[in-house]
Design a protein around this motif. Sequence first.
Motif, PDB file in Angstrom:
ATOM      1  N   VAL A   1       0.852  -1.188   0.000  1.00 42.05           N
ATOM      2  CA  VAL A   1       0.000   0.000   0.000  1.00 42.05           C
ATOM      3  C   VAL A   1       0.890   1.241   0.000  1.00 42.05           C
ATOM      4  O   VAL A   1       1.792   1.351   0.837  1.00 42.05           O
ATOM      5  N   PRO A   2       0.655   2.182  -0.939  1.00 37.59           N
ATOM      6  CA  PRO A   2       1.488   3.393  -0.968  1.00 37.59           C
ATOM      7  C   PRO A   2       1.390   4.162   0.347  1.00 37.59           C
ATOM      8  O   PRO A   2       0.336   4.176   0.994  1.00 37.59           O
ATOM      9  N   THR A   3       2.482   4.782   0.725  1.00 38.73           N
ATOM     10  CA  THR A   3       2.539   5.495   2.007  1.00 38.73           C
ATOM     11  C   THR A   3       1.460   6.566   2.108  1.00 38.73           C
ATOM     12  O   THR A   3       0.813   6.699   3.155  1.00 38.73           O
ATOM     13  N   ASP A   4       1.256   7.321   1.042  1.00 39.79           N
ATOM     14  CA  ASP A   4       0.235   8.382   1.082  1.00 39.79           C
ATOM     15  C   ASP A   4      -1.152   7.815   1.341  1.00 39.79           C
ATOM     16  O   ASP A   4      -1.939   8.388   2.099  1.00 39.79           O
ATOM     17  N   THR A   5      -1.441   6.690   0.706  1.00 40.30           N
ATOM     18  CA  THR A   5      -2.747   6.043   0.885  1.00 40.30           C
ATOM     19  C   THR A   5      -2.917   5.580   2.325  1.00 40.30           C
ATOM     20  O   THR A   5      -3.967   5.772   2.944  1.00 40.30           O
ATOM     21  N   LEU A   6      -1.850   4.976   2.842  1.00 41.16           N
ATOM     22  CA  LEU A   6      -1.886   4.460   4.209  1.00 41.16           C
ATOM     23  C   LEU A   6      -2.050   5.599   5.213  1.00 41.16           C
ATOM     24  O   LEU A   6      -2.823   5.507   6.175  1.00 41.16           O
ATOM     25  N   ARG A   7      -1.338   6.687   4.973  1.00 41.11           N
ATOM     26  CA  ARG A   7      -1.398   7.824   5.904  1.00 41.11           C
ATOM     27  C   ARG A   7      -2.807   8.410   5.925  1.00 41.11           C
ATOM     28  O   ARG A   7      -3.365   8.700   6.980  1.00 41.11           O
ATOM     29  N   ALA A   8      -3.393   8.562   4.732  1.00 39.27           N
ATOM     30  CA  ALA A   8      -4.751   9.110   4.665  1.00 39.27           C
ATOM     31  C   ALA A   8      -5.741   8.193   5.382  1.00 39.27           C
ATOM     32  O   ALA A   8      -6.654   8.664   6.078  1.00 39.27           O
ATOM     33  N   ALA A   9      -5.554   6.889   5.226  1.00 42.87           N
ATOM     34  CA  ALA A   9      -6.457   5.929   5.872  1.00 42.87           C
ATOM     35  C   ALA A   9      -6.319   5.998   7.389  1.00 42.87           C
ATOM     36  O   ALA A   9      -7.316   5.969   8.123  1.00 42.87           O
ATOM     37  N   LEU A  10      -5.082   6.094   7.865  1.00 41.72           N
ATOM     38  CA  LEU A  10      -4.864   6.192   9.318  1.00 41.72           C
ATOM     39  C   LEU A  10      -5.487   7.468   9.873  1.00 41.72           C
ATOM     40  O   LEU A  10      -6.122   7.458  10.934  1.00 41.72           O
ATOM     41  N   LEU A  11      -5.313   8.580   9.152  1.00 37.16           N
ATOM     42  CA  LEU A  11      -5.848   9.860   9.620  1.00 37.16           C
ATOM     43  C   LEU A  11      -7.373   9.875   9.631  1.00 37.16           C
ATOM     44  O   LEU A  11      -7.983  10.667  10.351  1.00 37.16           O
ATOM     45  N   ALA A  12      -7.961   9.008   8.852  1.00 35.29           N
ATOM     46  CA  ALA A  12      -9.435   8.945   8.801  1.00 35.29           C
ATOM     47  C   ALA A  12     -10.004   8.187  10.001  1.00 35.29           C
ATOM     48  O   ALA A  12     -11.214   8.210  10.234  1.00 35.29           O
ATOM     49  N   ILE A  13      -9.151   7.511  10.755  1.00 35.62           N
ATOM     50  CA  ILE A  13      -9.615   6.770  11.928  1.00 35.62           C
ATOM     51  C   ILE A  13      -9.769   7.733  13.092  1.00 35.62           C
ATOM     52  O   ILE A  13      -8.848   8.507  13.392  1.00 35.62           O
ATOM     53  N   ASN A  14     -10.899   7.690  13.756  1.00 38.57           N
ATOM     54  CA  ASN A  14     -11.127   8.574  14.885  1.00 38.57           C
ATOM     55  C   ASN A  14     -10.144   8.248  16.016  1.00 38.57           C
ATOM     56  O   ASN A  14     -10.098   7.119  16.497  1.00 38.57           O
ATOM     57  N   GLY A  15      -9.362   9.247  16.387  1.00 40.21           N
ATOM     58  CA  GLY A  15      -8.382   9.057  17.447  1.00 40.21           C
ATOM     59  C   GLY A  15      -6.958   8.967  16.944  1.00 40.21           C
ATOM     60  O   GLY A  15      -6.020   8.972  17.729  1.00 40.21           O
ATOM     61  N   ILE A  16      -6.796   8.864  15.622  1.00 41.67           N
ATOM     62  CA  ILE A  16      -5.453   8.825  15.035  1.00 41.67           C
ATOM     63  C   ILE A  16      -5.190  10.158  14.346  1.00 41.67           C
ATOM     64  O   ILE A  16      -5.749  10.444  13.287  1.00 41.67           O
ATOM     65  N   GLY A  17      -4.342  10.970  14.959  1.00 43.56           N
ATOM     66  CA  GLY A  17      -3.967  12.257  14.381  1.00 43.56           C
ATOM     67  C   GLY A  17      -2.637  12.137  13.673  1.00 43.56           C
ATOM     68  O   GLY A  17      -2.086  11.035  13.535  1.00 43.56           O
ATOM     69  N   PRO A  18      -2.093  13.261  13.209  1.00 48.77           N
ATOM     70  CA  PRO A  18      -0.860  13.218  12.413  1.00 48.77           C
ATOM     71  C   PRO A  18       0.337  12.582  13.126  1.00 48.77           C
ATOM     72  O   PRO A  18       1.061  11.787  12.519  1.00 48.77           O
ATOM     73  N   GLU A  19       0.555  12.928  14.383  1.00 50.53           N
ATOM     74  CA  GLU A  19       1.740  12.368  15.050  1.00 50.53           C
ATOM     75  C   GLU A  19       1.609  10.863  15.251  1.00 50.53           C
ATOM     76  O   GLU A  19       2.574  10.106  15.045  1.00 50.53           O
ATOM     77  N   THR A  20       0.447  10.419  15.637  1.00 43.63           N
ATOM     78  CA  THR A  20       0.239   8.986  15.851  1.00 43.63           C
ATOM     79  C   THR A  20       0.343   8.230  14.527  1.00 43.63           C
ATOM     80  O   THR A  20       1.014   7.188  14.445  1.00 43.63           O
ATOM     81  N   ALA A  21      -0.279   8.758  13.492  1.00 41.96           N
ATOM     82  CA  ALA A  21      -0.218   8.123  12.172  1.00 41.96           C
ATOM     83  C   ALA A  21       1.230   8.034  11.688  1.00 41.96           C
ATOM     84  O   ALA A  21       1.685   6.983  11.224  1.00 41.96           O
ATOM     85  N   ASP A  22       1.955   9.130  11.828  1.00 43.69           N
ATOM     86  CA  ASP A  22       3.329   9.160  11.329  1.00 43.69           C
ATOM     87  C   ASP A  22       4.257   8.279  12.162  1.00 43.69           C
ATOM     88  O   ASP A  22       5.198   7.680  11.633  1.00 43.69           O
ATOM     89  N   SER A  23       4.002   8.187  13.467  1.00 37.46           N
ATOM     90  CA  SER A  23       4.803   7.282  14.303  1.00 37.46           C
ATOM     91  C   SER A  23       4.598   5.834  13.865  1.00 37.46           C
ATOM     92  O   SER A  23       5.548   5.054  13.814  1.00 37.46           O
ATOM     93  N   ILE A  24       3.369   5.490  13.546  1.00 36.95           N
ATOM     94  CA  ILE A  24       3.078   4.135  13.072  1.00 36.95           C
ATOM     95  C   ILE A  24       3.773   3.894  11.732  1.00 36.95           C
ATOM     96  O   ILE A  24       4.417   2.861  11.515  1.00 36.95           O
ATOM     97  N   LEU A  25       3.656   4.876  10.834  1.00 42.66           N
ATOM     98  CA  LEU A  25       4.246   4.721   9.495  1.00 42.66           C
ATOM     99  C   LEU A  25       5.764   4.564   9.577  1.00 42.66           C
ATOM    100  O   LEU A  25       6.351   3.686   8.940  1.00 42.66           O
ATOM    101  N   LEU A  26       6.413   5.406  10.369  1.00 44.44           N
ATOM    102  CA  LEU A  26       7.878   5.370  10.443  1.00 44.44           C
ATOM    103  C   LEU A  26       8.373   4.188  11.279  1.00 44.44           C
ATOM    104  O   LEU A  26       9.188   3.390  10.810  1.00 44.44           O
ATOM    105  N   TYR A  27       7.886   4.091  12.496  1.00 44.64           N
ATOM    106  CA  TYR A  27       8.502   3.143  13.428  1.00 44.64           C
ATOM    107  C   TYR A  27       7.972   1.710  13.320  1.00 44.64           C
ATOM    108  O   TYR A  27       8.704   0.762  13.574  1.00 44.64           O
ATOM    109  N   ALA A  28       6.709   1.565  12.923  1.00 44.58           N
ATOM    110  CA  ALA A  28       6.181   0.201  12.796  1.00 44.58           C
ATOM    111  C   ALA A  28       6.255  -0.305  11.358  1.00 44.58           C
ATOM    112  O   ALA A  28       6.489  -1.487  11.125  1.00 44.58           O
TER     113      ALA A  28
END
Length: 225
Positions: free
Chosen positions: A113-140
């Motif tokens: 899944v492209p990173t941009d797509t994944l980031r947008a999907a994470l941000l669409a989840i209630n409770g997942i903001g930019p820092e949480t989404a980006d921490s998941i993308l980078l570190y996990a």
Amino acid sequence: MIRMTGWTLTEIYRLLYDAFGPQHWWPGQTQFEIIVGAVLTQNTNWTNVEKAIGNLKSAGCLTPAKIHSLDHARLAELIRPAGYFNIKAKRLKNLVDWFFEKYHAELCNLENVPTDTLRAALLAINGIGPETADSILLYALNRPIFVVDAYTARMAVRHGLIGEDADYEQLQQLFQSQLPSDVQLFNEYHALLVRLGKDYCRPRPRCNGCPLENLPHNVAEGPAV
DNA sequence: GACCAGGCACATC
DNA sequence: GATGTGCATGGT
């Protein structure tokens, strides 16, 4: 290239790395543990998160399936030490539910899944903001995304790298545009900024001994970003 | 006892 | 669109 301080972000990275050494982030034994930690650490001290993760482990609940099946009260009880346990229980559920429904709780299903797509999907989840989404993308998920947090903002503003009204995306763009797109570099840089922040860059800053104390700065007058 | 911590959503103006 | 507020534990 922006050189308002006379220092590049690469040079600042070297100062921090030389002063503090590798930070070995993210603390966590599995990708899923990192994902859970990213939610639990929201506005909370990491030591509290460790206790909550310890509770989940002891209860045998640190898996997507277990969290998916736990009822709210039990999950909240397990993560209580991390603070905001009711809201974080909902947020964890939202994230895990999405992971189940969309990807059958298999991390390997995220790989293409492209990173941009994944980031947008994470941000669409209630409770997942930019820092949480980006921490998941980078570190996990090992995607080259720079994680911005309050410490990043304080350092950048106080040393004149960006205006104090800069938002999350502008701060992220500052780092991503000036640094090579490198997962390991972004990993270490963010961890070093957190280390810097904890030691020297609190809302009431301490300057003595700070690795960046020789940079032009306005720490004394700097806003508590 | 006050302050702070690796945010985010929502209400209100 | 900007600002304020609720969410909560635990260390310093």
